[in-house]
Design a protein around this motif. Structure first.
Motif, PDB file in Angstrom:
ATOM      1  N   MET A 224      36.473  41.599  44.955  1.00 13.83           N
ATOM      2  CA  MET A 224      37.655  40.796  45.267  1.00 13.83           C
ATOM      3  C   MET A 224      38.562  40.632  44.039  1.00 13.83           C
ATOM      4  SD  MET A 224      37.579  40.072  48.436  1.00 13.83           S
ATOM      5  CE  MET A 224      38.746  38.734  48.495  1.00 13.83           C
ATOM      6  N   LEU A 225      37.931  40.432  42.877  1.00 12.25           N
ATOM      7  CA  LEU A 225      38.730  40.230  41.675  1.00 12.25           C
ATOM      8  C   LEU A 225      39.506  41.503  41.322  1.00 12.25           C
ATOM      9  CD1 LEU A 225      39.515  38.442  39.290  1.00 12.25           C
ATOM     10  CD2 LEU A 225      37.471  39.251  38.091  1.00 12.25           C
ATOM     11  N   TRP A 226      38.836  42.644  41.492  1.00 12.18           N
ATOM     12  CA  TRP A 226      39.522  43.896  41.192  1.00 12.18           C
ATOM     13  C   TRP A 226      40.683  44.143  42.142  1.00 12.18           C
ATOM     14  CZ3 TRP A 226      40.950  47.277  37.982  1.00 12.18           C
ATOM     15  CH2 TRP A 226      41.419  48.521  38.396  1.00 12.18           C
ATOM     16  N   ASN A 227      40.504  43.808  43.388  1.00  7.01           N
ATOM     17  CA  ASN A 227      41.592  43.970  44.355  1.00  7.01           C
ATOM     18  C   ASN A 227      42.806  43.130  43.974  1.00  7.01           C
ATOM     19  OD1 ASN A 227      40.146  45.748  45.962  1.00  7.01           O
ATOM     20  ND2 ASN A 227      39.234  44.102  47.195  1.00  7.01           N
ATOM     21  N   TYR A 228      42.552  42.040  43.303  1.00 10.30           N
ATOM     22  CA  TYR A 228      43.653  41.178  42.868  1.00 10.30           C
ATOM     23  C   TYR A 228      44.309  41.734  41.599  1.00 10.30           C
ATOM     24  CZ  TYR A 228      46.086  37.072  41.041  1.00 10.30           C
ATOM     25  OH  TYR A 228      47.024  36.227  40.537  1.00 10.30           O
ATOM     26  N   ILE A 229      43.453  42.250  40.665  1.00 11.84           N
ATOM     27  CA  ILE A 229      43.977  42.712  39.371  1.00 11.84           C
ATOM     28  C   ILE A 229      44.724  44.030  39.512  1.00 11.84           C
ATOM     29  CG2 ILE A 229      43.302  43.503  37.054  1.00 11.84           C
ATOM     30  CD1 ILE A 229      41.040  41.507  37.124  1.00 11.84           C
ATOM     31  N   ARG A 230      44.249  44.895  40.406  1.00 14.43           N
ATOM     32  CA  ARG A 230      44.813  46.240  40.462  1.00 14.43           C
ATOM     33  C   ARG A 230      46.288  46.254  40.849  1.00 14.43           C
ATOM     34  NH1 ARG A 230      45.072  48.490  45.603  1.00 14.43           N
ATOM     35  NH2 ARG A 230      44.180  47.199  47.269  1.00 14.43           N
ATOM     36  N   HIS A 231      46.745  45.179  41.500  1.00 18.96           N
ATOM     37  CA  HIS A 231      48.156  45.119  41.856  1.00 18.96           C
ATOM     38  C   HIS A 231      49.042  44.930  40.628  1.00 18.96           C
ATOM     39  CE1 HIS A 231      47.002  45.089  46.020  1.00 18.96           C
ATOM     40  NE2 HIS A 231      46.324  43.962  45.880  1.00 18.96           N
ATOM     41  N   TYR A 232      48.447  44.515  39.502  1.00 18.06           N
ATOM     42  CA  TYR A 232      49.212  44.294  38.274  1.00 18.06           C
ATOM     43  C   TYR A 232      49.037  45.437  37.275  1.00 18.06           C
ATOM     44  CZ  TYR A 232      49.839  39.594  40.071  1.00 18.06           C
ATOM     45  OH  TYR A 232      50.178  38.528  40.863  1.00 18.06           O
ATOM     46  N   ILE A 233      48.476  46.528  37.756  1.00 15.36           N
ATOM     47  CA  ILE A 233      48.355  47.736  36.929  1.00 15.36           C
ATOM     48  C   ILE A 233      49.141  48.837  37.616  1.00 15.36           C
ATOM     49  CG2 ILE A 233      46.778  49.381  35.828  1.00 15.36           C
ATOM     50  CD1 ILE A 233      44.590  47.307  36.017  1.00 15.36           C
ATOM     51  N   PRO A 234      50.419  48.969  37.284  1.00 17.53           N
ATOM     52  CA  PRO A 234      51.245  49.971  37.968  1.00 17.53           C
ATOM     53  C   PRO A 234      50.886  51.396  37.536  1.00 17.53           C
ATOM     54  CG  PRO A 234      52.488  48.923  36.225  1.00 17.53           C
ATOM     55  CD  PRO A 234      51.185  48.178  36.316  1.00 17.53           C
ATOM     56  N   SER A 235      51.198  52.337  38.364  1.00 11.99           N
ATOM     57  CA  SER A 235      50.951  53.743  38.062  1.00 11.99           C
ATOM     58  C   SER A 235      52.078  54.309  37.185  1.00 11.99           C
ATOM     59  CB  SER A 235      50.854  54.540  39.366  1.00 11.99           C
ATOM     60  OG  SER A 235      52.107  54.511  40.047  1.00 11.99           O
ATOM     61  N   ILE A 236      51.851  55.537  36.686  1.00 12.23           N
ATOM     62  CA  ILE A 236      52.860  56.204  35.862  1.00 12.23           C
ATOM     63  C   ILE A 236      54.135  56.441  36.665  1.00 12.23           C
ATOM     64  CG2 ILE A 236      53.386  58.278  34.538  1.00 12.23           C
ATOM     65  CD1 ILE A 236      51.339  56.482  33.221  1.00 12.23           C
ATOM     66  N   PHE A 237      53.977  56.813  37.930  1.00 11.60           N
ATOM     67  CA  PHE A 237      55.141  57.059  38.781  1.00 11.60           C
ATOM     68  C   PHE A 237      55.971  55.789  38.951  1.00 11.60           C
ATOM     69  CE2 PHE A 237      57.053  56.950  43.041  1.00 11.60           C
ATOM     70  CZ  PHE A 237      57.894  58.040  42.955  1.00 11.60           C
ATOM     71  N   GLU A 238      55.286  54.674  39.149  1.00 11.92           N
ATOM     72  CA  GLU A 238      55.993  53.401  39.319  1.00 11.92           C
ATOM     73  C   GLU A 238      56.679  52.967  38.021  1.00 11.92           C
ATOM     74  OE1 GLU A 238      53.029  51.592  42.755  1.00 11.92           O
ATOM     75  OE2 GLU A 238      52.612  51.275  40.633  1.00 11.92           O
TER      76      GLU A 238
END
Length: 435
Positions: free
Chosen positions: A1-15
């Motif tokens: 659950m914590l990772w699902n929350y954090i991953r939204h704040y790690i944008p990709s190179i394309f973004e």
């Protein structure tokens, strides 16, 4: 659950690239630089945008061109030398005078015949090919030349200083230098009040001496120019050009000011000598006879001198050494005949020059800021805006794009909330992932 929350704040190179593209347009549209806001506006006519684009680029190129010119001057000529004052009576340090002997002064009495030509060749050696490479000497060349050259009392007599008679042994000392065995004058301070010769002596013998005049404790270089070849008694008049440097020059690099202060390093000749000795030990594993000033270092054998011819970089120390920022130039103003003795006097008046800083870092900052402001309307806050748009705002924009992308793809979380045990039917509730 914590990772699902954090991953939204790690944008990709394309973004991040997409955010960079948007932030670039946004910065050009909202910044305060003159002209940029017009050619970036898509609602203006094309011809107007082209004109504004040309004007903006022309202004930018003009500003950069002027800045480059100023920066080149700052690197090449950041100092200015002015005539500070003409000095009459002042206390100065007597220049270091080296009267260096040639191979004609070598006393070959008692020397084996097969060694006389070797001694003469190696004493005068000046980076030229040598034929004597296999023979081994019982005594190092530096000690031999110290022994078979005459003392200063033999070469000079009737020495006077400031009109007072003085023993030549107290005025000149025999020493080994890169220019050979020399009689070096002992440095003294004196005050010039009149035209009395500051130094005089009677020259003995018919063989000429190579005269070098430098600042205090600065030995002549082996390949350096000879100031005068003294083969008879003459009257010599020297002009002293004293250069003093402002402490503001310390903020510049040595390359910019092209000099060093006395507390920062050695004089040019001493620096060159130490540089050559260091390279000689590293490459040839020995030191030539004329550079020996330390008994702990190894002096070269005859067959090792070929190493200096094969490695030309041994004498390439010019870029590492600088003159002192405070120094004195000794210029020969007049050389006249004198049948009785050689006299050396100082030309009056003595000129003193002052080196001042022309471009300081504050001047550079003001110049660059004024030029950029004049041509483009640039300021410190423009730099802050630039950092803000392409750091925090770029990252936040990429994160928002990441979250919106997840929302548009209908990524949902499923939670099992209730279960019917009898019918084995699950009631599932779907929740959109929304702020």
């Amino acid at each position: 659950m914590l990772w699902n929350y954090i991953r939204h704040y790690i944008p990709s190179i394309f973004e991040l690239l997409q955010s960079f593209k948007l932030r670039s347009k946004e910065y050009l549209r909202e910044n305060t630089l003159h002209g940029f806001v017009y050619f970036i506006n898509p609602y203006r006519p094309l011809w107007e945008r082209v004109i504004w684009f040309i004007c903006a680029i022309t202004s930018f190129c003009g500003a950069v061109g002027i800045i480059v010119i100023i920066w080149q001057r700052f690197q090449s000529t950041p100092t200015l030398t002015d005539l500070d004052i003409e000095i009459g009576d002042m206390t100065i340090i007597y220049p270091s005078i080296h009267l260096c002997m040639t191979s004609d002064h070598l006393d070959m009495t008692g020397i084996p015949e097969n060694l006389t030509s070797i001694y003469g060749t190696y004493y005068n050696w000046n980076w030229k090919p040598l034929n004597h490479t296999e023979m081994k000497l019982p005594v190092p060349l530096s000690k031999v030349f110290q022994r078979i050259t005459p003392d200063c009392n033999t070469l000079l007599m009737d020495c006077t200083e400031q009109g007072l008679a003085i023993d030549c042994a107290n005025l000149f000392a025999k020493s080994l230098t890169p220019a050979g065995i020399c009689c070096k004058s002992l440095s003294r301070k004196f005050t010039q009040f009149n035209d009395t010769p500051i130094l005089s002596f009677v020259l003995r013998g018919e063989n000429y001496l190579n005269m070098y005049i430098h600042d205090i404790d600065e030995p002549p270089l082996r390949h350096g120019p000879i100031d005068y070849q003294l083969n008879r008694n003459v009257d010599i008049v020297l002009q002293l050009d004293i250069t003093k440097s402002d402490d503001g020059l310390r903020m510049l690099s040595r390359t910019q000011r092209d000099c060093v202060f006395a507390d920062e390093g050695q004089s040019y000749n001493n620096c060159y000598r130490q540089c050559m000795k260091k390279k000689s030990l590293e490459i040839c594993k020995c030191i030539p006879w004329f550079e020996i000033d330390d008994k702990s270092v190894m002096e070269c054998n005859l067959n090792q001198y070929s190493c200096f011819l094969e490695n030309i970089e041994l004498t390439d120390c010019i870029s590492e050494c600088y003159l002192f920022c405070d120094h004195t130039n000794y210029v020969f103003v007049k050389i006249g005949n004198n049948d009785e003795k050689t006299t050396i006097r100082i030309w009056k008046p003595i000129s003193q020059f002052k080196r001042k800083i022309r471009f300081g870092w504050l001047d550079i900052l003001v110049s660059f800021g004024g030029i950029m402001g004049l041509f483009l309307g640039y300021s410190i806050l423009t730099t802050v805006e630039l950092i803000y748009y392409f750091s925090l705002r770029l990252y936040c924009g990429a994160v928002i794009d990441n979250i919106e992308s997840n929302k548009n793809n209908n990524i949902k979380k499923i939670f099992v909330t209730e279960r019917e045990e009898k019918s084995k039917i699950f009631y599932v509730k779907y929740y959109d992932y929304v702020d």
